[in-house]
Every structure is written in structure tokens, then in C-alpha cells.
Design a protein around this motif. Structure first.
Motif, short mmCIF file in Angstrom:
data_model
loop_
_atom_site.label_atom_id
_atom_site.label_comp_id
_atom_site.label_asym_id
_atom_site.label_seq_id
_atom_site.Cartn_x
_atom_site.Cartn_y
_atom_site.Cartn_z
N LEU A 176 0.84 -1.19 0.00
CA LEU A 176 0.00 0.00 0.00
C LEU A 176 0.88 1.25 0.00
CD1 LEU A 176 -2.91 -0.61 2.57
CD2 LEU A 176 -3.09 -0.40 0.09
N ASN A 182 -6.05 -1.63 -4.82
CA ASN A 182 -6.60 -2.93 -4.45
C ASN A 182 -6.50 -3.93 -5.61
OD1 ASN A 182 -7.24 -2.04 -1.95
ND2 ASN A 182 -9.46 -1.98 -2.25
N LYS A 197 -9.72 -6.15 0.16
CA LYS A 197 -10.49 -5.12 0.88
C LYS A 197 -10.66 -5.51 2.34
CE LYS A 197 -13.11 -3.33 -3.06
NZ LYS A 197 -14.46 -3.12 -3.65
N VAL A 200 -7.34 -4.86 4.07
CA VAL A 200 -7.13 -3.42 4.25
C VAL A 200 -7.98 -2.90 5.41
CG1 VAL A 200 -7.42 -1.14 3.22
CG2 VAL A 200 -6.43 -2.99 1.87
N LEU A 204 -6.54 -1.09 8.83
CA LEU A 204 -6.97 0.22 9.33
C LEU A 204 -7.45 0.10 10.78
CD1 LEU A 204 -8.95 1.71 6.29
CD2 LEU A 204 -6.52 1.90 6.82
N ASP A 211 -7.82 6.10 7.39
CA ASP A 211 -7.99 5.71 6.01
C ASP A 211 -6.67 5.23 5.45
OD1 ASP A 211 -6.50 8.10 5.41
OD2 ASP A 211 -8.36 9.21 5.70
N ARG A 212 -6.65 4.92 4.16
CA ARG A 212 -5.45 4.36 3.55
C ARG A 212 -4.26 5.32 3.58
NH1 ARG A 212 -6.97 0.11 -0.73
NH2 ARG A 212 -5.04 0.72 -1.79
#
Length: 228
Positions: A176, A182, A197, A200, A204, A211-212
């Protein structure tokens, strides 16, 4: 419906943003602010999904306003608009908690997709821009303090924000931070995109990242990824 607060000291700029956003069936503008203080106050009152935040405004600038919005602990996310694609203030915006960046001369489609991305937390806004910002940002990180690790001495403890991650989650956080989407992660690591997803989301949650973008900053700050 994605609700948006527009913060910009130029009335004509705010008008243009409002016209664009309200032409979309899934967006509505809930307020406008002409400076950072007003942006922070209106965010606390209106709880928009996204704050479209100009950096350079009189009085309180967009960076301090972003810091206050994030400190408020609400669900509003900030999309910072910069005049130049490597605006020096954008680095501070990362630390303040911005969820993404766009340049003001971006195409309308880029702005709209950026707002949608920030609202859902699904993707890094403008990946190429964010990647360049992070590449430059890493050079502003403080050098590791303390005596150098030598043979026979205990290894430094891993950052506690990373210890809860599984090996796979650590691997995904690392890529990332390299700007992978993704879809790219799914293709290159031979995973279903739905699985990516899920990973991820767990990253988080475990790292306490909003957020990312904030997860990527964490990867840089903890030296999970290094300078290029």
C-alpha cells in the motif's frame, strides 16, 4: 448521498465547486467557508462526509483547520486542494490528517472521483500525486534517535502499532505504501479483490488509521518501507 463542505477564500472558486458537485445525483454541498476557522466550525456543526479544503486561506490556513477537524474525532474526512502538485504545505497536511490531495487544475472527473474515494475510504486519492508527496515527505521524517544497534545488544522493539498485524497484513501494508491499488494487490499477490479489501479494513482497524493515506504514513514513520 455524499455531503461536502467547501472551504476556499475565493468566492468564484467556491461557486464553481458548488455548481460541479450539485450537478451530481450522489453529492450535495451543505456549506461554504471562506477561511480555516470557519471551516473547522462548520465541520463541527454540519458533520459533512468530506471537507474540500484549500491550503492557503487568510487567518487560519487549511492545514491548521484540517488538524482541528481531525482532532474533533468526527467522521468528516478532508480532501486538500493544492495550487501546485508538490505544494510545500501538502507535507504538513499529511501530518495534520488529510485523507487525500488534488491539485486545483485537476479535471472535474478527478475531483469527483477523489471526493467519492475519500468519502468511502476505499482508495488513495490521485495515486500518482499521493505517491510523489509521500516520496518527498519521507525525507522530512526525523532521523532515528538513540544509539545505533550493535552486535550483542537487544534489537529495537517493533512499533506497537504494527505488532497486531498478521504476516499477510504487514505485506499488504508495505505494498500500500508503494502506491498499489486494491486491483494491483489482488493481481500481484494472487488474491481476490474482496479479500484484499477485507485485509485493508483489518489493517486500518488494528493500526487505528482513519484511512489508507494515514496507514501509508504509518508505514513510512515506522520504517516499514524506506526511502527510495
Amino acid at each position: 448521498m455524499t455531503t461536502v463542505l467547501i472551504a476556499d477564500d475565493q468566492p468564484l472558486q467556491r461557486f464553481g465547486f458548488r455548481m460541479l458537485l450539485e450537478s451530481q445525483d450522489d453529492m450535495t454541498v451543505v456549506g461554504e467557508a471562506a477561511d480555516g476557522a470557519e471551516a473547522a466550525r462548520l465541520t463541527a456543526e454540519l458533520h459533512p462526509d468530506v471537507v474540500l479544503m484549500d491550503v492557503r486561506m487568510p487567518g487560519m490556513d487549511g492545514i491548521e483547520a484540517t488538524r482541528r477537524v481531525v482532532a474533533g474525532g468526527g467522521r468528516s474526512r478532508v480532501l486538500i486542494l493544492t495550487t501546485f502538485d508538490l505544494d510545500e504545505y501538502a507535507y504538513s497536511g499529511l501530518r495534520a490528517g488529510a485523507s487525500g490531495f488534488l491539485v486545483k487544475d485537476a479535471q472535474p472527473e478527478e475531483l469527483l472521483s477523489g471526493i467519492r474515494a475519500v468519502a468511502t475510504g476505499d482508495a488513495v486519492v490521485a495515486p500518482s500525486l499521493t505517491r510523489r508527496l509521500l516520496d518527498a515527505y519521507v525525507h522530512h521524517l526525523p532521523a532515528t534517535t538513540g544509539p545505533a544497534h550493535s552486535a550483542g545488544s537487544p534489537a529495537p522493539s517493533p512499533d506497537p502499532r504494527l505488532t497486531a498485524l498478521t504476516e499477510r497484513e504487514t505485506e499488504i501494508l508495505r505494498v500500500l505504501a508503494q502506491g498499489w491499488t486494491n486491483t494491483e494487490i489482488a493481481e500481484r499477490l494472487h488474491l481476490a479483490e474482496s479479500t484484499v479489501k477485507t485485509h485493508v479494513g483489518r489493517i486500518l482497524a488494528k493500526t487505528g488509521s482513519r484511512d489508507r493515506v494515514q496507514a501509508v504514513i504509518l508505514a513510512y514513520e515506522t520504517k516499514l518501507v524506506g526511502q527510495k
